[in-house]
Design an enzyme around this catalytic site. Structure first.
Site, PDB file in Angstrom:
ATOM      1  N   ASP A 351       3.322  -3.598   0.592  1.00  0.00           N
ATOM      2  CA  ASP A 351       3.172  -2.739   1.760  1.00  0.00           C
ATOM      3  C   ASP A 351       4.382  -2.866   2.689  1.00  0.00           C
ATOM      4  O   ASP A 351       5.029  -3.913   2.744  1.00  0.00           O
ATOM      5  CB  ASP A 351       1.887  -3.154   2.491  1.00  0.00           C
ATOM      6  CG  ASP A 351       1.574  -2.279   3.680  1.00  0.00           C
ATOM      7  OD1 ASP A 351       1.340  -1.073   3.474  1.00  0.00           O
ATOM      8  OD2 ASP A 351       1.561  -2.795   4.816  1.00  0.00           O
ATOM      9  N   GLU A 380       6.614   0.010  -0.847  1.00  0.00           N
ATOM     10  CA  GLU A 380       6.413   1.190  -0.002  1.00  0.00           C
ATOM     11  C   GLU A 380       7.676   1.426   0.819  1.00  0.00           C
ATOM     12  O   GLU A 380       8.002   0.636   1.704  1.00  0.00           O
ATOM     13  CB  GLU A 380       5.208   0.993   0.916  1.00  0.00           C
ATOM     14  CG  GLU A 380       4.929   2.204   1.786  1.00  0.00           C
ATOM     15  CD  GLU A 380       3.910   1.936   2.875  1.00  0.00           C
ATOM     16  OE1 GLU A 380       3.216   2.883   3.280  1.00  0.00           O
ATOM     17  OE2 GLU A 380       3.820   0.774   3.334  1.00  0.00           O
TER      18      GLU A 380
END
Length: 635
Positions: A351, A380
């Site tokens: 993330d 990400e």
């Protein structure tokens, strides 16, 4: 594996308390909970936590093949880092003796045999299709507990979009056949680690991105044992499992926040003194991130812009970790390895990747790649310009520093499709021209086959928004599943789930119908789905099963044609096998001039087959396309 408890009798450690001159020394926790011998990097950091543990004078062991390299005493008196070298160690129970002023502590620690070598760990790749879901919103098992003892205040309320709804691992495992029937090959779900933050009445951390224990599955989802059993069951079905991790931040209720190991464990922690150690940032020097990632690579970036991006906190309830602290980074690196070894995960999705510091994250990726050369991690990288995304990929020529990150997320693809679905494809910029122009920059990527594409996820509006435009959805999915990308689907797309974030993110994270007790609508079965849902499910399932093991899609080179008279064609070719994806980007009937695409066919290839319906089409005659038609021909 064993359930990890935040109590004195935690882990496999057998601890004998000792009375020092003035202070009682007591061990409450050791991370990692156990470890594996035979790693290429033989170093092991043990983070020992307990009252006054820093005052330990010496640590020794007579376990064969183990050497104590160093002790690190942090700012807090309640942490001690023990660095060991396990180069020649064998599996077994190791005893550590901790010398204190008036006695000793004895700790038993388990060293385990690895189930397989690092090179034998096979990650996800372009041959896979990932299916993203949220455990809290997908399905609930029959043994679910509405309240788990020991957790901070929370409530399950399926009518509240931002509270917990009660999905769990058992619910997921009950529907493995659904995933295989659909045709996906890998499951990625949002974080399952403990998020023990209290609800505030209307808001909760059901999403999983506020971790409070990096070694424990959130007990509302299940146990560590259940997670491992789930992964084993997935593997038996031919499904891989990708674990969502967060190195950029943790949850405010993580023990690190109440008792900082060192002053530089977090970025910009000073405001916590002003807030009295609470997450109430009002009237303090709290700095929130700008959420803008461009300063990280911008050669002209100001210092304040870089500081806001990298050191500003996501929100006041998610403390920003300082990856430049080598002891913190070693903790996180070990944690990722521990989940690979103990649970058998097949990949990691990291993330908020660029928010964390570049160099320590690259060091993590390099070490992971050396230990697990066939594993895969996707980061990400939420900027919609291909050049930015490409610079984060391993071996990129666009960056002076190698990230060693194999796979990046293609937000350009998602953004261009989101615009194109509202437009008519013209001769220049609009509609499918946006996709053509985005793919034309693939030369920037070190490896376009290690780019993950998607049309929606848990942080965006649903592709259908508040509508049911099936023609637009088929165009998006047709491209997603045939281009040179690792495709990722979002749960419920196959049954036309829609929604936008106008009011709350929870509206794009609705419960999967049929996953919870009392649901009148059960989309897990053909009988429970509506006619429209079955039609969409069948169309997508046929395409997914056709894609499995398809060498043309997995290995084939890619050719695309500038949209011509509203028609966009992108093709794949492997040896003499070809696939062409044909998109009518207009609301009108169009004639496709097949001679324009003659370079795709050998002289004896005269007929193509619709991969979904099996219908035959001539490759030598002009083709009539209905409005917004998607056609995928194999030849």
């Amino acid at each position: 594996m064993r359930r990890i408890l935040l109590v004195t009798a935690i882990l496999m450690a057998t601890v004998l308390s000792a009375q020092a001159a003035k202070n009682t020394i007591k061990i409450e926790r050791i991370d990692p909970t156990d470890w594996y011998v035979g790693m290429k990097n033989p170093s092991l950091q043990l983070m020992v936590y307990g009252k006054n543990i820093r005052s330990v004078e010496q640590v020794t062991t007579d376990y064969p093949g183990v050497r104590i390299d160093s002790l690190v005493r942090l700012d807090s008196p309640n942490y001690l880092l023990i660095y060991l070298n396990l180069k020649d160690a064998k599996p077994g129970k190791m005893t550590l003796k901790l010398k204190v002023e008036s006695g000793k502590l004895t700790v038993n620690y388990q060293l385990k045999q690895r189930e397989k070598s690092g090179a034998a760990r096979q990650g996800f790749d372009i041959s896979d299709v990932l299916y993203l879901l949220m455990p809290d919103r997908f399905a609930q098992g029959e043994h679910h507990q509405k309240q788990v003892k020991g957790m901070r205040n929370y409530k399950e309320d399926r009518q509240a979009p931002s509270l917990r709804h009660g999905g769990d691992i058992e619910g997921l495992q009950q529907h493995l056949d659904y995933f295989t029937d659909l045709g996906v090959t890998a499951l990625w779900f949002t974080p399952i680690l403990e998020n023990d933050s209290p609800d505030n009445g209307q808001w909760s951390t059901y999403h999983g991105y506020a971790c409070t224990d990096y070694y424990r599955v959130d007990p509302r989802f299940g146990t560590n044992e259940q997670y491992r059993q789930f992964i084993d069951a997935c593997h038996q079905k031919g499904l891989k499992v990708v674990m969502d991790m967060i190195f950029n931040h943790c949850g405010f209720e993580h023990p690190w926040v109440a008792d900082l190991p060192s002053k530089d464990w977090l970025n910009l922690p000073g405001w916590l003194e002003q807030s009295g150690g609470t997450s109430d940032s009002r009237g303090t020097d709290f700095l929130q991130t700008s959420y803008k990632l461009t300063p990280v690579l911008d050669p002209y970036a100001s210092e304040i812009d870089k500081l806001e991006t990298e050191q500003g906190w996501f929100v006041s309830t998610m403390p920003d970790l300082n990856q430049n602290n080598p002891h913190l980074m070693r903790y996180l690196i070990q944690n990722s390895k521990w989940w690979i070894e103990s649970a058998g995960i097949d990949g990691i999705r990291m993330d908020t990747y660029p928010y964390a510091y570049h160099k320590p994250m690259a060091a993590w990726m390099k070490e992971l790649d050396e230990e697990y050369p066939n594993f895969n991690t996707v980061g990400e990288t939420w900027v919609t310009e291909p050049a930015y995304t490409a610079a984060w990929q391993k071996d990129s020529k666009l960056s002076d520093e190698n990230s060693y990150l194999k796979t990046v997320m293609d937000f350009s693809f998602q953004e261009k499709l989101d615009s194109a679905k509202h437009e008519t494809t013209d001769d220049w910029w609009r509609g499918m021209n946006r996709l053509y122009n985005s793919f034309s920059y693939d030369y920037l990527y070190a490896n376009p086959s290690n780019v993950m594409a998607f049309i929606e996820n848990h942080d965006t509006n649903r592709f259908l928004e508040d509508g049911q435009d099936v023609l637009a959805l088929k165009q998006a999915l047709g491209l997603l599943l045939t281009v040179r990308r690792i495709p990722q689907l979002y749960y419920g797309t196959e049954i036309l789930m829609n929604g936008t974030k106008k009011v709350t993110d929870g509206n794009v994270r609705k419960d999967f119908p049929g996953g919870f007790p009392g649901d009148k609508h059960n989309a897990f079965t053909r009988e429970g789905r509506s006619k429209a849902e079955n039609e969409m499910f069948d169309w997508l399932s046929a395409l997914l099963h056709w894609r499995q093991g398809n060498e043309t899609i997995i290995r084939g080179y890619q050719t695309q044609f500038i949209p011509h008279k509203g028609v966009y064609v992108i093709a794949r070719r492997w040896h003499r096998h070809g696939v062409m994806t044909i998109i009518n980007g207009t609301p009108e009937q169009k004639t496709m001039e097949m001679k324009r695409y003659a370079e795709l066919f050998d002289s004896d290839q005269t007929e193509g087959c619709d991969v979904v319906t099996g219908q035959k089409y001539s490759l030598r005659k002009d083709l009539t396309l209905t409005p917004r038609q998607t056609l995928i021909l194999e030849y």
